[in-house]
Design an enzyme around this catalytic site. Structure first.
Site, PDB file in Angstrom:
ATOM      1  N   LYS A   1      25.649  -4.374  -1.383  1.00 17.48           N
ATOM      2  CA  LYS A   1      27.116  -4.496  -1.510  1.00 17.48           C
ATOM      3  C   LYS A   1      27.811  -3.845  -0.329  1.00 17.48           C
ATOM      4  O   LYS A   1      29.036  -3.731  -0.318  1.00 17.48           O
ATOM      5  CB  LYS A   1      27.591  -3.797  -2.793  1.00 17.48           C
ATOM      6  CG  LYS A   1      26.989  -4.325  -4.069  1.00 17.48           C
ATOM      7  CD  LYS A   1      27.539  -3.498  -5.242  1.00 17.48           C
ATOM      8  CE  LYS A   1      26.576  -3.466  -6.396  1.00 17.48           C
ATOM      9  NZ  LYS A   1      26.886  -2.374  -7.324  1.00 17.48           N
TER      10      LYS A   1
ATOM     11  N   ARG B   1      11.310   3.695   3.487  1.00 14.93           N
ATOM     12  CA  ARG B   1      10.936   2.761   4.554  1.00 14.93           C
ATOM     13  C   ARG B   1      12.188   1.998   4.934  1.00 14.93           C
ATOM     14  O   ARG B   1      12.921   1.518   4.056  1.00 14.93           O
ATOM     15  CB  ARG B   1       9.849   1.789   4.090  1.00 14.93           C
ATOM     16  CG  ARG B   1       9.606   0.659   5.084  1.00 14.93           C
ATOM     17  CD  ARG B   1       8.395  -0.162   4.746  1.00 14.93           C
ATOM     18  NE  ARG B   1       7.168   0.589   4.988  1.00 14.93           N
ATOM     19  CZ  ARG B   1       5.948   0.069   4.872  1.00 14.93           C
ATOM     20  NH1 ARG B   1       5.796  -1.199   4.527  1.00 14.93           N
ATOM     21  NH2 ARG B   1       4.876   0.803   5.114  1.00 14.93           N
TER      22      ARG B   1
ATOM     23  N   HIS C   1       5.002   5.835  11.528  1.00 13.82           N
ATOM     24  CA  HIS C   1       4.508   5.661  10.157  1.00 13.82           C
ATOM     25  C   HIS C   1       3.562   6.836   9.893  1.00 13.82           C
ATOM     26  O   HIS C   1       2.351   6.680   9.812  1.00 13.82           O
ATOM     27  CB  HIS C   1       3.776   4.321  10.063  1.00 13.82           C
ATOM     28  CG  HIS C   1       3.512   3.841   8.670  1.00 13.82           C
ATOM     29  ND1 HIS C   1       3.689   4.626   7.546  1.00 13.82           N
ATOM     30  CD2 HIS C   1       3.076   2.628   8.218  1.00 13.82           C
ATOM     31  CE1 HIS C   1       3.359   3.917   6.473  1.00 13.82           C
ATOM     32  NE2 HIS C   1       2.984   2.704   6.850  1.00 13.82           N
TER      33      HIS C   1
ATOM     34  N   ARG D   1       0.797  -1.226   0.000  1.00  8.88           N
ATOM     35  CA  ARG D   1       0.000   0.000   0.000  1.00  8.88           C
ATOM     36  C   ARG D   1       0.835   1.283   0.000  1.00  8.88           C
ATOM     37  O   ARG D   1       0.581   2.197  -0.777  1.00  8.88           O
ATOM     38  CB  ARG D   1      -0.904   0.060   1.253  1.00  8.88           C
ATOM     39  CG  ARG D   1      -2.182  -0.675   1.139  1.00  8.88           C
ATOM     40  CD  ARG D   1      -2.555  -1.238   2.489  1.00  8.88           C
ATOM     41  NE  ARG D   1      -1.577  -2.252   2.828  1.00  8.88           N
ATOM     42  CZ  ARG D   1      -1.668  -3.516   2.411  1.00  8.88           C
ATOM     43  NH1 ARG D   1      -2.708  -3.907   1.744  1.00  8.88           N
ATOM     44  NH2 ARG D   1      -0.723  -4.405   2.679  1.00  8.88           N
ATOM     45  N   THR D   2       1.796   1.339   0.907  1.00  3.64           N
ATOM     46  CA  THR D   2       2.498   2.617   1.081  1.00  3.64           C
ATOM     47  C   THR D   2       3.269   2.976  -0.180  1.00  3.64           C
ATOM     48  O   THR D   2       3.167   4.088  -0.705  1.00  3.64           O
ATOM     49  CB  THR D   2       3.440   2.529   2.299  1.00  3.64           C
ATOM     50  OG1 THR D   2       2.690   2.034   3.411  1.00  3.64           O
ATOM     51  CG2 THR D   2       4.029   3.886   2.638  1.00  3.64           C
TER      52      THR D   2
HETATM   53  N1   CP Z   1      -0.166  -0.109   5.915  1.00  2.81           N
HETATM   54  C1   CP Z   1       1.019  -0.347   5.329  1.00  2.81           C
HETATM   55  O1   CP Z   1       2.050   0.247   5.661  1.00  2.81           O
HETATM   56  O2   CP Z   1       0.952  -1.298   4.349  1.00  2.81           O
HETATM   57  P1   CP Z   1       2.183  -1.765   3.472  1.00  2.81           P
HETATM   58  O3   CP Z   1       3.156  -2.464   4.410  1.00  2.81           O
HETATM   59  O4   CP Z   1       1.609  -2.703   2.447  1.00  2.81           O
HETATM   60  O5   CP Z   1       2.822  -0.562   2.881  1.00  2.81           O
END
Ligand code: CP
Length: 302
Positions: A79, A100, A128, A50-51
């Site tokens: 590496k 991320r 998040h 999603r993100t």
């Molecule tokens: N909610 C969320 O962060 O989903 P993903 O891990 O799929 O990005």
């Protein structure tokens, strides 16, 4: 970098509401050329559906371009290149870096070594913030307000960065929290201390059934296997809660179920057809909110 979004606490109440209003604008008009000529890098050192895809869709719908990787194994970090060097290099190419990382504090670190805005797309169990903003958008959309709501958070409250960020954001809006988790996955002390310091009422329990009749938002979470050092402990708690449709009897008509997703088995599929299930629309809202975030960190006007 002052325009980065690393923690939800980087935004005050007015900035949060500004993002939500901007997201509502993008929901009504998702295709605009606001990001024309801009390059957005998405660096995902941990998996995501999603993100990453909603950020990339946000860029595409706003006329920008995307570079990046969805698997760090395909980057030179495999590496041995340091995060410091990766960020400095990508800063030469992109106008915003969405990242991320599995290490808590990685996004903050990145924001301190570059002038390119960093958007934290999740750092370990810490924060998040873009998820939190889409959660707030979803809460406001379904409840008509963010003020004086009763939120029940269920599941992995120890490792769940989405619930940690949401506590920090909701403090602006006079919430009451109920934390439902087994002993092994209880809400960490620092977040309970935060509630105490800000006079936010909360309760703690380990039992799900019958514990959310007065709640406005039932926020379910996945037990995060990837955060456990001891997989035996994961096995003990992984199936601790499963929400079934019959458990929704007696809940408020206006109550909505949120989940940052992915789910494993903590919400039975029989809940999906309930009008109280909102998690798929919540994920859709992520597109509009991430359009708003990119616009804001770049200081663009619409
Ligand atoms: N909610 C969320 O962060 O989903 P993903 O891990 O799929 O990005």
């Amino acid at each position: 970098m002052k325009n980065s979004l690393v923690s939800i606490s980087d935004y005050g109440k007015d900035e949060i509401l500004e993002i939500l209003d901007l997201a509502a604008h993008f929901e009504a008009n998702p295709n605009q050329k606001v990001l024309e000529g801009k390059v957005i890098a998405t660096l995902f050192f941990e998996p995501s559906t999603r993100t990453r895809l909603s950020f990339e869709t946000a860029v595409n719908r706003l006329g920008g371009r995307v570079i990046g990787f969805s698997d760090a194994a395909t980057s030179s970090s495999s590496k041995g290149e340091s995060l410091n060097d990766t960020i400095k290099i990508v800063s030469n190419y992109a106008d915003v870096i969405v990242m991320r990382h599995y290490i808590e504090g990685a996004a903050r670190y990145a924001s301190e070594i570059t002038d390119t805005p960093i958007v934290n797309a999740g750092d370990g169990s810490n924060q998040h913030p873009s998820q939190t903003l889409l959660d707030l958008y979803s809460i406001r959309k379904t409840q008509g307000t963010l003020e004086n709501l009763d939120l029940t958070m269920v599941g992995d409250l120890k490792y769940g960065r989405t619930v940690h960020s949401l506590i920090h954001a909701m403090y602006h809006f006079h919430p009451t929290f109920h934390f439902i988790a087994p002993d092994e996955l209880k809400m960490p002390e620092e977040y309970k201390l935060f509630c105490k310091e800000h006079n936010i009422p909360y309760t703690e329990d380990a039992i799900l059934e019958g514990n959310f009749s007065k709640t406005d938002i039932l926020y379910m979470t996945r037990v995060q296997k990837e955060r456990f050092q001891d997989l035996m402990e994961y096995e003990r708690v992984k199936d601790v809660y499963c929400l079934h449709r019959d458990m929704l009897e007696g809940t408020k008509d206006t109550m909505r179920i949120l989940h940052p997703l992915p789910r494993v088995n903590e919400i039975d599929m029989d809940v999906d057809t309930s009008e109280k299930a909102y998690y798929f629309q919540q994920a859709q809202n992520g597109l509009y909110v991430r359009q708003a975030i990119l616009t804001k960190v770049l200081g663009l006007s619409i």
